[in-house]
Write a protein that holds these residues in place. Sequence first.
Motif, PDB file in Angstrom:
ATOM      1  N   VAL A 297     -36.955  10.742  22.842  1.00  0.00           N
ATOM      2  CA  VAL A 297     -36.514  11.022  24.213  1.00  0.00           C
ATOM      3  C   VAL A 297     -36.088   9.728  24.901  1.00  0.00           C
ATOM      4  CG1 VAL A 297     -37.199  11.901  26.466  1.00  0.00           C
ATOM      5  CG2 VAL A 297     -37.930  13.089  24.402  1.00  0.00           C
ATOM      6  N   ASN A 298     -36.849   8.658  24.647  1.00  0.00           N
ATOM      7  CA  ASN A 298     -36.511   7.366  25.228  1.00  0.00           C
ATOM      8  C   ASN A 298     -35.137   6.905  24.752  1.00  0.00           C
ATOM      9  OD1 ASN A 298     -37.272   4.920  26.769  1.00  0.00           O
ATOM     10  ND2 ASN A 298     -37.174   3.965  24.752  1.00  0.00           N
ATOM     11  N   ASP A 299     -34.844   7.097  23.455  1.00  0.00           N
ATOM     12  CA  ASP A 299     -33.533   6.747  22.928  1.00  0.00           C
ATOM     13  C   ASP A 299     -32.433   7.563  23.593  1.00  0.00           C
ATOM     14  OD1 ASP A 299     -34.582   4.852  21.260  1.00  0.00           O
ATOM     15  OD2 ASP A 299     -34.681   6.152  19.507  1.00  0.00           O
ATOM     16  N   ILE A 300     -32.721   8.867  23.771  1.00  0.00           N
ATOM     17  CA  ILE A 300     -31.736   9.739  24.442  1.00  0.00           C
ATOM     18  C   ILE A 300     -31.461   9.244  25.849  1.00  0.00           C
ATOM     19  CG2 ILE A 300     -31.378  12.050  25.377  1.00  0.00           C
ATOM     20  CD1 ILE A 300     -32.976  13.128  22.990  1.00  0.00           C
ATOM     21  N   ASN A 301     -32.536   8.931  26.572  1.00  0.00           N
ATOM     22  CA  ASN A 301     -32.394   8.511  27.961  1.00  0.00           C
ATOM     23  C   ASN A 301     -31.602   7.209  28.075  1.00  0.00           C
ATOM     24  OD1 ASN A 301     -33.797   6.750  30.354  1.00  0.00           O
ATOM     25  ND2 ASN A 301     -33.543   8.892  30.936  1.00  0.00           N
ATOM     26  N   ARG A 302     -31.972   6.244  27.262  1.00  0.00           N
ATOM     27  CA  ARG A 302     -31.305   4.948  27.341  1.00  0.00           C
ATOM     28  C   ARG A 302     -29.852   5.054  26.872  1.00  0.00           C
ATOM     29  NH1 ARG A 302     -34.976   0.131  25.170  1.00  0.00           N
ATOM     30  NH2 ARG A 302     -33.240  -0.995  26.129  1.00  0.00           N
ATOM     31  N   SER A 303     -29.633   5.820  25.831  1.00  0.00           N
ATOM     32  CA  SER A 303     -28.262   5.980  25.338  1.00  0.00           C
ATOM     33  C   SER A 303     -27.400   6.711  26.359  1.00  0.00           C
ATOM     34  CB  SER A 303     -28.270   6.751  24.010  1.00  0.00           C
ATOM     35  OG  SER A 303     -28.997   6.045  23.031  1.00  0.00           O
ATOM     36  N   ALA A 304     -27.975   7.719  27.010  1.00  0.00           N
ATOM     37  CA  ALA A 304     -27.229   8.468  28.017  1.00  0.00           C
ATOM     38  C   ALA A 304     -26.872   7.570  29.197  1.00  0.00           C
ATOM     39  CB  ALA A 304     -28.036   9.677  28.487  1.00  0.00           C
ATOM     40  N   ASN A 305     -27.846   6.759  29.627  1.00  0.00           N
ATOM     41  CA  ASN A 305     -27.552   5.834  30.728  1.00  0.00           C
ATOM     42  C   ASN A 305     -26.486   4.835  30.324  1.00  0.00           C
ATOM     43  OD1 ASN A 305     -29.299   6.104  33.254  1.00  0.00           O
ATOM     44  ND2 ASN A 305     -30.801   6.381  31.628  1.00  0.00           N
ATOM     45  N   SER A 306     -26.578   4.353  29.086  1.00  0.00           N
ATOM     46  CA  SER A 306     -25.561   3.422  28.589  1.00  0.00           C
ATOM     47  C   SER A 306     -24.193   4.085  28.567  1.00  0.00           C
ATOM     48  CB  SER A 306     -25.940   2.943  27.189  1.00  0.00           C
ATOM     49  OG  SER A 306     -24.920   2.135  26.648  1.00  0.00           O
TER      50      SER A 306
ATOM     51  N   GLN B  58     -22.517  -0.828  23.723  1.00  0.00           N
ATOM     52  CA  GLN B  58     -21.331   0.006  23.581  1.00  0.00           C
ATOM     53  C   GLN B  58     -20.566  -0.357  22.310  1.00  0.00           C
ATOM     54  OE1 GLN B  58     -18.507  -0.297  26.752  1.00  0.00           O
ATOM     55  NE2 GLN B  58     -16.962   0.922  25.716  1.00  0.00           N
ATOM     56  N   VAL B  59     -20.441  -1.659  22.066  1.00  0.00           N
ATOM     57  CA  VAL B  59     -19.718  -2.111  20.868  1.00  0.00           C
ATOM     58  C   VAL B  59     -20.410  -1.605  19.610  1.00  0.00           C
ATOM     59  CG1 VAL B  59     -19.046  -4.127  19.516  1.00  0.00           C
ATOM     60  CG2 VAL B  59     -18.734  -4.128  21.997  1.00  0.00           C
ATOM     61  N   LEU B  60     -21.738  -1.822  19.511  1.00  0.00           N
ATOM     62  CA  LEU B  60     -22.482  -1.414  18.322  1.00  0.00           C
ATOM     63  C   LEU B  60     -22.463   0.109  18.165  1.00  0.00           C
ATOM     64  CD1 LEU B  60     -25.551  -3.822  18.610  1.00  0.00           C
ATOM     65  CD2 LEU B  60     -23.550  -4.054  17.133  1.00  0.00           C
ATOM     66  N   THR B  61     -22.612   0.808  19.293  1.00  0.00           N
ATOM     67  CA  THR B  61     -22.586   2.271  19.252  1.00  0.00           C
ATOM     68  C   THR B  61     -21.231   2.779  18.789  1.00  0.00           C
ATOM     69  OG1 THR B  61     -24.206   2.390  21.036  1.00  0.00           O
ATOM     70  CG2 THR B  61     -22.893   4.363  20.635  1.00  0.00           C
ATOM     71  N   ASN B  62     -20.177   2.156  19.282  1.00  0.00           N
ATOM     72  CA  ASN B  62     -18.824   2.591  18.916  1.00  0.00           C
ATOM     73  C   ASN B  62     -18.567   2.403  17.427  1.00  0.00           C
ATOM     74  OD1 ASN B  62     -15.778   1.539  18.504  1.00  0.00           O
ATOM     75  ND2 ASN B  62     -15.841   3.167  20.031  1.00  0.00           N
ATOM     76  N   ILE B  63     -18.926   1.235  16.894  1.00  0.00           N
ATOM     77  CA  ILE B  63     -18.610   0.954  15.490  1.00  0.00           C
ATOM     78  C   ILE B  63     -19.537   1.744  14.556  1.00  0.00           C
ATOM     79  CG2 ILE B  63     -18.508  -0.859  13.744  1.00  0.00           C
ATOM     80  CD1 ILE B  63     -17.651  -2.761  15.933  1.00  0.00           C
ATOM     81  N   CYS B  64     -20.825   1.846  14.912  1.00  0.00           N
ATOM     82  CA  CYS B  64     -21.726   2.680  14.109  1.00  0.00           C
ATOM     83  C   CYS B  64     -21.295   4.139  14.176  1.00  0.00           C
ATOM     84  CB  CYS B  64     -23.164   2.528  14.604  1.00  0.00           C
ATOM     85  SG  CYS B  64     -23.927   0.954  14.209  1.00  0.00           S
ATOM     86  N   GLY B  65     -20.859   4.574  15.355  1.00  0.00           N
ATOM     87  CA  GLY B  65     -20.384   5.947  15.501  1.00  0.00           C
ATOM     88  C   GLY B  65     -19.158   6.211  14.655  1.00  0.00           C
ATOM     89  N   ASN B  66     -18.235   5.235  14.600  1.00  0.00           N
ATOM     90  CA  ASN B  66     -17.064   5.378  13.735  1.00  0.00           C
ATOM     91  C   ASN B  66     -17.468   5.462  12.262  1.00  0.00           C
ATOM     92  OD1 ASN B  66     -15.245   5.380  15.820  1.00  0.00           O
ATOM     93  ND2 ASN B  66     -14.699   3.219  15.627  1.00  0.00           N
TER      94      ASN B  66
END
Length: 933
Positions: A377-386, A457-465
């Motif tokens: 849940v903490n990951d969800i919250n922080r990721s959503a805020n990000s 955002q950068v890490l999320t974008n590239i890992c997401g890709n």
Amino acid sequence: MGLKLLTRLLTRLKAESRLLFQYLTVIAVLLFMIVISASFASRIVHGNITLYGEAVITSSAETLTAYLNAHQIAFDNVAFVVEDLYSQGADTGTISGELEKLSTHLTQEHDEIYKGFLYIYAIIDGEFVQSFDRISADYKKELPARPWYVGALEKNGETYFSDPYNSLQTEEYIMSLSKILYDKNNNPFGVMAFDIHFDTISDYVNQIRLMNTGYGALLDSELRIIVHAEESILGIRLDDLRNEKGDFSHLAASLREGHELAAYRTLSFAKVDSIYYSRQLFNGWHIYVGVPVDEFYQGAKAMSFVLTVTGVISMLLLCGILTFMHVAKKRSDEASRIKSSFLANMSHEIRTPMNTIIGMSELLLNSCLPDRDMRFVNDINRSANSLLSIINDILDMSKIEAGKFELSPIHYDFRALVDNVTSMFKFVAKEKGLEFRFESDGEMPEAQYGDDIKLRQVLTNICGNAVKFTESGYIGFKVTVPSEKNVIAFEIKDSGIGIRKEDVPKLFHAFEQSQTKKNRYVAGTGLGLVISKKFIEMMGGGISVASEYGKGSVFTIVIPMTAGDPSKIGREEDFHKARSISAPEANVLVVDDNEFNLRVALGLLGLFGIEAKTAESGKEAIEMILKDDYDIVFMDHMMPEMDGIETTAEIRKLGDKYKKLTILALTANAIQGAKEMFMANGFDGFIPKPIEMPVLTNILMEWLPPEKVTQKSENVKTEHDETQCVILDFWGALGKVEEIDAEIGLRRMSGLKDMYRGSLRLFHEKLKDSCDKMAAYIDSGDLKNFSIVVHAMKSALESVGAASLSNAALKLETASKSNDAEYCAKQFPSFIKRLIYLHGQLSFIFPPEEAVNKKDQKSEKEKGCAAYLRESTEKAAEAVDSYDSDAATEILNGLASYDFGEETGALLENALTALKQYRYDDAKEVLLRINGG
């Protein structure tokens, strides 16, 4: 004709006052620039001309010096030969023969510098010795009195340069170099001279020019004019030279003191205003160059003229461009309005689901979940805020277009960031059936200083890709911290589809993706990597990619390592911290024309012990402010008659203390630029609706007087506890209401269930009246008042958790503000139908008071027949299908005279109520429920 055209032009410009102001501004600015530019350019040209003049005079002086020095070297060499011969015992005949040879050699020298040489001669032991027999015996007795002989004796061994004089025999104008001769015992034995024809020097000086004009001149050691373009003044001392303005004695005195002329301005002997430069030569002569002032500054005048003409042309061009832009701006106003509307709608559309995710995750964070689930849940919250922060940046079109992305560095927990990204993509990869491999190399720092949101955002974008473009295999995420380098490297590796070599350059171009069959069904804008690259470069790092098509890709990110302070890392606030302060003595006024919004604001302020006062209009607010002193005024923006901006302007006009009164804008229009707009119109701050507790807490702590705010020392028990929840029947029934998400509504009320239930009841009570108002305004075409009511409806719907309806209200509000009557007329019927249906569903949860009272009364009606009930309700349903409310109402009134039981009686009452409000679908649904359909 010309006067008429001018009059028409002035009339047109008067109508276009803004354009006229721009014209005048351009003219004034360009005139100022022309004057300044001409002045500076003139100074620069003057400076360059001055430097040019100094270069000319310096070069001329050096040329003369070189000429004289060359003759001196030749002379010294001859003197050395004579002294050597004499020391060896040579007689005067031998010396005379040697002088003749040396003279012949110099005469035949092809070097231009010796073309003025005449002859060499000497007096040795009283005997005259010469290279050529040119001086007769009659003149030899006069030689010791000649300038060359006297000057050599005065120099006592040094070379003497004489001033020009006439030759004793030929009357030629010459100059001499002379010196005393010494034998090997350093005893003088004679004087030698070396004559130079002065015409060579005179010709050179007369050829000197400045600015392709002017003239050169030469003064001897006594300041006599020995070379000049005007022959009539040759031989005159500078002290004796005069014109009608006076003599040149002051100039002569200055030159005798060793001063040099540099752009010295004075009248020449010919009464011409002139500029002079001078240099003193090593032998005491002065060379100077003069030029008339008009010719000297001709370049500066030409430059000023060119600048003036260029400025006028530029001014005319700019005025033409302004006219073109003014016309183009008028044409683009509508496009700009549509763009603003799109941004507002897009912002709301994206923020609404994100706020839902954030709200629900925060509720879960404050519940009793297992540690493992709490981490998720903490990951969800922080990721959503990000993500919400990223979306806000991307939607901020003004920043994107202006290139005003900025880093917001803070001290952040680096290990937590890596752990968050790892946890997020472990789950994402697992959902897709992929293996997620995490690896670290080196000692990861605890804290870093930088923009963690953009790095995430950068890490999320590239890992997401990597996950997006990988159908099977693994995703690798490696963090490397080399001990010898002050950098951090991230490596994201996958076993996905890879990238063709020719497509690699497209990766970092906006709106481009590599086009292959393998990724044709993968959605994306192509902006992610572009933004990522920009952010990494702003951090001072770099990003690179290596890929083999069909086998996978490796993205490497390197950023500088900047140590952070662990003690300054922001910690997450506890959910109940929002109510950790109390301000019972605060005097607060809330201004809003919507009773529902007032009820919510009062409830939230009540959590802080604040008993706020309310005003339902701008006029009422002004009256209350005049009667009492308030610490804060929360002012709604959209109100009928007098909106929040107009009300604030009137308050500020009161002067004195009212200029310092804290007025905060309270509005649902939280789009880009809204805050700046409110601040520019007299507001002190801005708080968006729906009001969130952390934001409200910060506002109160910032603006309330410190002496009225106290910290609560005890743990505050909230209505969030299950013991204070309302009966489960309410929540069960609410769960069946299609348009409302109770979780979102609870989030808006900070988890206070009693407060939410009361707010929902008030919303239900006011809903029908609001619907009637909106319908009336639509029918009358009053879009201005319709926009105000639908704006309030939008906020109320969002506050109770009806996000979809709130979004529909926003679209209608936007359209009505743009006078889009066609859209409003087309979309309003479906919108009002949904609201009426919602009102009917809420009526089951909040039945009318008379219906409730009837439940406690014993029925005295005759027992009804079930068959009659079924038959009558079927007929009533048919009447409803035909929109025949009169027939359906008559049938239901007949059924109401019988007792069919408490539950059926209540349903019949609800069906009648629905028919009275023309809610045919609701009435039909109730009739079907009576028949068990």
